[in-house]
Design an enzyme around this catalytic site. Structure first.
Site, PDB file in Angstrom:
ATOM      1  CB  CYS A 168     -13.321 -20.040   2.915  1.00  0.00           C
ATOM      2  SG  CYS A 168     -12.074 -21.150   3.915  1.00  0.00           S
TER       3      CYS A 168
ATOM      4  CB  CYS B 294     -12.604 -20.152   7.957  1.00  0.00           C
ATOM      5  SG  CYS B 294     -12.084 -18.912   6.900  1.00  0.00           S
TER       6      CYS B 294
ATOM      7  CG  HIS C 298      -9.873 -25.330  11.409  1.00  0.00           C
ATOM      8  ND1 HIS C 298      -8.560 -25.103  11.271  1.00  0.00           N
ATOM      9  CD2 HIS C 298      -9.995 -25.515  12.824  1.00  0.00           C
ATOM     10  CE1 HIS C 298      -7.932 -25.143  12.184  1.00  0.00           C
ATOM     11  NE2 HIS C 298      -8.909 -25.366  13.192  1.00  0.00           N
TER      12      HIS C 298
ATOM     13  CE  LYS D 299      -5.387 -18.278   2.801  1.00  0.00           C
ATOM     14  NZ  LYS D 299      -6.851 -18.292   2.912  1.00  0.00           N
TER      15      LYS D 299
ATOM     16  NE  ARG E  96      -6.594 -16.211  10.365  1.00  0.00           N
ATOM     17  CZ  ARG E  96      -5.584 -17.228  10.500  1.00  0.00           C
ATOM     18  NH1 ARG E  96      -5.191 -17.338  11.961  1.00  0.00           N
ATOM     19  NH2 ARG E  96      -5.137 -18.000   9.600  1.00  0.00           N
TER      20      ARG E  96
ATOM     21  NE  ARG F 194      -8.278 -20.692   9.357  1.00  0.00           N
ATOM     22  CZ  ARG F 194      -8.763 -19.808   9.347  1.00  0.00           C
ATOM     23  NH1 ARG F 194      -8.419 -18.621   8.897  1.00  0.00           N
ATOM     24  NH2 ARG F 194     -10.069 -19.580   9.778  1.00  0.00           N
TER      25      ARG F 194
ATOM     26  CB  CYS G 188      -2.803 -29.004   8.815  1.00  0.00           C
ATOM     27  SG  CYS G 188      -1.985 -29.669  10.314  1.00  0.00           S
TER      28      CYS G 188
ATOM     29  CE  LYS H 127      -5.183 -14.631   2.006  1.00  0.00           C
ATOM     30  NZ  LYS H 127      -6.204 -14.795   2.111  1.00  0.00           N
TER      31      LYS H 127
ATOM     32  CB  SER I 216      -6.191  -8.048   7.054  1.00  0.00           C
ATOM     33  OG  SER I 216      -5.726  -9.041   7.420  1.00  0.00           O
TER      34      SER I 216
HETATM   35  O1  PB1 Z   1      -6.513  -9.689   4.469  1.00  0.00           O
HETATM   36  C1  PB1 Z   1      -6.395 -10.882   4.818  1.00  0.00           C
HETATM   37  O2  PB1 Z   1      -5.893 -11.159   5.897  1.00  0.00           O
HETATM   38  C2  PB1 Z   1      -6.975 -12.194   4.055  1.00  0.00           C
HETATM   39  C3  PB1 Z   1      -7.401 -13.395   4.903  1.00  0.00           C
HETATM   40  C4  PB1 Z   1      -7.694 -14.435   3.950  1.00  0.00           C
HETATM   41  C5  PB1 Z   1      -9.015 -14.109   3.086  1.00  0.00           C
HETATM   42  N1  PB1 Z   1      -8.953 -14.890   1.973  1.00  0.00           N
HETATM   43  C6  PB1 Z   1      -7.781 -15.744   4.502  1.00  0.00           C
HETATM   44  C7  PB1 Z   1      -6.547 -15.927   5.560  1.00  0.00           C
HETATM   45  C8  PB1 Z   1      -6.849 -16.715   6.793  1.00  0.00           C
HETATM   46  O3  PB1 Z   1      -7.668 -16.201   7.750  1.00  0.00           O
HETATM   47  O4  PB1 Z   1      -6.304 -17.820   7.166  1.00  0.00           O
HETATM   48  C9  PB1 Z   1      -9.032 -16.263   4.982  1.00  0.00           C
HETATM   49  C10 PB1 Z   1      -9.076 -17.678   4.703  1.00  0.00           C
HETATM   50  N2  PB1 Z   1     -10.243 -18.536   4.017  1.00  0.00           N
END
Ligand code: PB1
Length: 341
Positions: free
Chosen positions: A130, A132, A139, A207, A217, A229, A231, A260, A287
């Site tokens: 990703c 971000c 983003h 997701k 984050r 996010r 969109c 997820k 998380s």
């Molecule tokens: O454990 C988590 O919260 C996972 C978060 C996840 C990681 N793949 C994404 C979610 C987000 O922050 O929008 C990260 C996006 N690339």
């Protein structure tokens, strides 16, 4: 049929005969078992090779520098760990609009991959892909000048990053970006590089734009600089888009699917597993779910081992084959014969 205090119980309504001892109860839940192959351990890797950085928002979880990873993983691997999911976190390398350091030679995941491979050749390594954590705007894709997502430019960049991780030793590419068509773009680059039989794709299929990602984050320093996010991550209320995303990613060549978060998306998990039983289904215990369970237990509102095993077995019951969980190390410890429940 038998009389019990003048109340007639039909023979097939007698359920207690199936659950009066642990062996009988175990036979009722074989598909819910938790073994090492059902667990994948997410890992945060930082630039400072000698760092161990406890994450305030995720008590018990730390970010690790490469030189601390071997020691951290050795004991967990002895307890049966089979797979990890790597996330890079940068603090000193600059973040820019195109996430240059997502796949630069200085990227912590790029540097860690060959080392982890040499230390633990039997460990299956997945890499989250990703933009971000590496983009100045925070983003998951490339933005147009007006600040909206440029899906086409994002596909090129994300597939480049995926190929770089594949060439650096990743066994699995796990794109969490949620761009339309990224599975096809990644698969095409893997095929064109002759890696299509050596590197798998684990799509973050369904997701959702969940409120349960906050601690991550904080951990990955990946909060969007503006907006949200919504969109590009699925609306929490949409089953139809989850079904369409699974069809899309399967058609484009994904090897495994994912839902997820988990606990409040068990209906989606069940529906997608029933529609696609031939694909390994991953469920990411995110998380926020980790923090919720951790704090409930630390406040004495729940017995961690009992609550967490119930949650994990329920995620398995709903259809998950593999659970991505920050609790993996402690669960593997509990699964050791000396610690069996
Ligand atoms: O454990 C988590 O919260 C996972 C978060 C996840 C990681 N793949 C994404 C979610 C987000 O922050 O929008 C990260 C996006 N690339």
């Amino acid at each position: 049929m038998y009389e019990k205090n003048n109340f007639k119980v039909q023979n097939k309504h007698i359920l207690h005969s199936s659950i009066f001892n642990p062996t009988l109860r175990g036979w009722q839940s074989i598909k819910c078992e938790i073994t090492p192959k059902n667990l994948m351990y997410p890992l945060f890797i930082v630039e400072d090779d000698n760092a161990v950085q406890p994450i305030n928002s995720m008590p018990g979880i730390s970010r690790y520098g490469i030189n601390k990873l071997k020691q951290h993983l050795e004991g967990i691997i002895k307890n049966g760990l089979q797979s990890v999911l790597l996330f890079g976190v940068i603090e000193n390398l600059p973040k820019d609009d195109v996430a240059t350091h997502a796949d630069s030679p200085d990227n912590p995941v790029m540097r860690a991959l060959p080392k982890i491979k040499s230390w633990f050749p039997n460990l299956t390594i997945a890499c989250d892909v990703c933009l971000c954590p590496y983009s100045s705007h925070g983003h998951c894709g490339i933005l147009k000048p007006d600040g909206t997502l440029d899906n086409t430019a994002s596909l090129k960049r994300i597939s480049d990053v995926a190929l770089a991780y594949a060439k650096a030793g990743a066994d699995i590419i796990a794109p969490s970006d949620m761009m339309d068509g990224r599975i096809g773009a990644i698969k095409t680059k893997l095929v064109n590089s002759g890696l299509q039989e050596k590197v798998a794709i684990l799509s973050y299929t369904a997701k959702f734009a969940s409120s349960f990602y906050g601690p991550f984050r904080d951990a990955a320093k990946s909060k969007p600089a503006h907006g949200d996010r919504k969109c590009y991550q699925l609306p929490p209320t949409s089953t139809g888009l989850a079904i369409r995303a699974a069809e899309r990613d399967i058609t484009e060549g994904s090897d495994m699917l994912m839902v997820k978060p988990t606990m409040i998306y068990m209906d989606i998990l069940k529906e997608l597993k029933e529609k696609h039983p031939e694909y390994p289904m991953f469920a990411y215990q995110v998380s926020g779910e980790y923090a919720m369970i951790y704090h409930a237990a630390s406040k004495g509102n729940a017995e961690l081992k009992i609550v967490l095993m119930e949650v994990l077995e329920s995620i398995r019951r709903a259809g998950a084959d593999v659970i991505i969980s920050y609790f993996t190390p402690v669960v593997l410890e509990w699964l050791q014969p000396k610690n069996k429940l």
